[in-house]
Design a protein around this motif. Sequence first.
Motif, mmCIF file in Angstrom:
data_model
loop_
_atom_site.group_PDB
_atom_site.id
_atom_site.type_symbol
_atom_site.label_atom_id
_atom_site.label_comp_id
_atom_site.label_asym_id
_atom_site.label_seq_id
_atom_site.Cartn_x
_atom_site.Cartn_y
_atom_site.Cartn_z
ATOM 1 N N UNK A 188 -11.194 21.593 -101.147
ATOM 2 C CA UNK A 188 -10.064 21.313 -102.041
ATOM 3 C C UNK A 188 -9.927 19.828 -102.372
ATOM 4 N N UNK A 189 -10.607 18.960 -101.611
ATOM 5 C CA UNK A 189 -10.585 17.523 -101.897
ATOM 6 C C UNK A 189 -11.867 17.070 -102.593
ATOM 7 N N UNK A 190 -12.698 18.015 -103.028
ATOM 8 C CA UNK A 190 -13.939 17.665 -103.715
ATOM 9 C C UNK A 190 -13.609 16.931 -105.023
ATOM 10 N N UNK A 191 -14.392 15.917 -105.379
ATOM 11 C CA UNK A 191 -14.102 15.162 -106.614
ATOM 12 C C UNK A 191 -13.950 16.034 -107.853
ATOM 13 N N UNK A 192 -14.742 17.095 -107.982
ATOM 14 C CA UNK A 192 -14.629 17.946 -109.168
ATOM 15 C C UNK A 192 -13.302 18.699 -109.197
ATOM 16 N N UNK A 193 -12.812 19.080 -108.014
ATOM 17 C CA UNK A 193 -11.521 19.771 -107.928
ATOM 18 C C UNK A 193 -10.390 18.800 -108.255
ATOM 19 N N UNK A 194 -10.443 17.607 -107.692
ATOM 20 C CA UNK A 194 -9.399 16.620 -107.944
ATOM 21 C C UNK A 194 -9.405 16.168 -109.400
ATOM 22 N N UNK A 195 -10.585 16.093 -109.986
ATOM 23 C CA UNK A 195 -10.670 15.742 -111.413
ATOM 24 C C UNK A 195 -10.016 16.816 -112.277
ATOM 25 N N UNK A 196 -10.273 18.080 -111.937
ATOM 26 C CA UNK A 196 -9.654 19.177 -112.685
ATOM 27 C C UNK A 196 -8.143 19.168 -112.493
ATOM 28 N N UNK A 197 -7.704 18.923 -111.257
ATOM 29 C CA UNK A 197 -6.266 18.840 -110.973
ATOM 30 C C UNK A 197 -5.617 17.752 -111.814
ATOM 31 N N UNK A 198 -6.239 16.587 -111.867
ATOM 32 C CA UNK A 198 -5.674 15.475 -112.635
ATOM 33 C C UNK A 198 -5.612 15.795 -114.122
ATOM 34 N N UNK A 199 -6.587 16.556 -114.613
ATOM 35 C CA UNK A 199 -6.568 16.946 -116.026
ATOM 36 C C UNK A 199 -5.344 17.806 -116.325
ATOM 37 N N UNK A 200 -5.026 18.715 -115.413
ATOM 38 C CA UNK A 200 -3.851 19.571 -115.598
ATOM 39 C C UNK A 200 -2.578 18.741 -115.579
ATOM 40 N N UNK A 201 -2.467 17.851 -114.594
ATOM 41 C CA UNK A 201 -1.259 17.028 -114.457
ATOM 42 C C UNK A 201 -1.059 16.140 -115.686
ATOM 43 N N UNK A 202 -2.137 15.559 -116.200
ATOM 44 C CA UNK A 202 -2.034 14.715 -117.392
ATOM 45 C C UNK A 202 -1.641 15.540 -118.613
ATOM 46 N N UNK A 203 -2.170 16.752 -118.710
ATOM 47 C CA UNK A 203 -1.809 17.617 -119.835
ATOM 48 C C UNK A 203 -0.333 17.974 -119.793
ATOM 49 N N UNK A 204 0.186 18.254 -118.594
ATOM 50 C CA UNK A 204 1.604 18.566 -118.439
ATOM 51 C C UNK A 204 2.459 17.380 -118.855
ATOM 52 N N UNK A 205 2.069 16.182 -118.418
ATOM 53 C CA UNK A 205 2.834 14.978 -118.765
ATOM 54 C C UNK A 205 2.850 14.747 -120.276
ATOM 55 N N UNK A 206 1.735 15.017 -120.922
ATOM 56 C CA UNK A 206 1.654 14.828 -122.370
ATOM 57 C C UNK A 206 2.432 15.893 -123.125
ATOM 58 N N UNK A 207 2.526 17.089 -122.509
ATOM 59 C CA UNK A 207 3.222 18.199 -123.175
ATOM 60 C C UNK A 207 4.715 17.927 -123.291
ATOM 61 N N UNK A 208 5.304 17.383 -122.246
ATOM 62 C CA UNK A 208 6.701 16.965 -122.293
ATOM 63 C C UNK A 208 7.727 18.041 -122.093
ATOM 64 N N UNK A 209 7.311 19.308 -121.997
ATOM 65 C CA UNK A 209 8.279 20.391 -121.840
ATOM 66 C C UNK A 209 7.872 21.325 -120.703
#
Length: 267
Positions: A188-209
């Motif tokens: 769960x701490x693999x770089x590819x997993x953390x990269x995917x996690x960060x993509x989701x979090x950034x998308x949520x922040x950009x979505x705003x709702x």
Amino acid sequence: MKNRTKALLREGERALGTWGMLADPTAIELAGIAGLDFVQVDMEHTARDLPTIEHMARAADVVGITLLVRVPENNPKTILRVLETGVQGIVVPQLESGEDAARAVAAMRYPLGGERGVCSITRASRYGSLRPQFAEYVESADRELLLVGLIETAAGVENIDDILAAGVEVAFVGRRDLSGSLGVHGAVEHPSVLEAQDKVIKAVAAHGNAWAGLVPYRNPGEQEWITHDAPFLAYRNDISLLLEAYQNAVCMLGRESASAGGRDGQR
């Protein structure tokens, strides 16, 4: 009833909760007494049935905690039956596209915003006592119910913008399943997993709702989790917390625990 967790998220505060694996309403009450904001009860990986969910909803009402249910599948009839027990939200597994998300939204919202079946004599609508104000109940239910979508595959990460646009309110990253989808099972701490996690979090922040949700696999007291931009935080589950407490008690009393010593646990 006002959704405590949704209110916190709207106010920009962090909501703290856990996963509920035990089939006991007492576990829900204890979580509320302890000060948690929500419990996500699992129906996907457990033998939980609807009568038990209904009793858990009653327990949640007593202590004012938000009860969310992880349904076993993205099925409109399953979602409908769970909602009618009076829970305050749904957790939908393995959302992989905007179409998946739209199906869940439609199942959860009443017409005209969705396709939820209408019945005025369920526990959710106070057994018919709200009939004179049923339109007001529909409006409040659509406002207060919380829809959590599990993003736990590579496809879900790739299509996160479409999933959010369809109306998912919390995009919850399931890193264990996601690690398998990315070919690194359990890491769960693999770089590819953390990269995917960060993509989701950034998308949520950009979505705003919408809001991001995570399970902290490290100690939530560590600085990373204090500053991490994930306002919906589910810490562990009731089974592992209870097991750890028992193991600590056994060790404190000077006896090696069954799991640590390799015994079969028989007395």
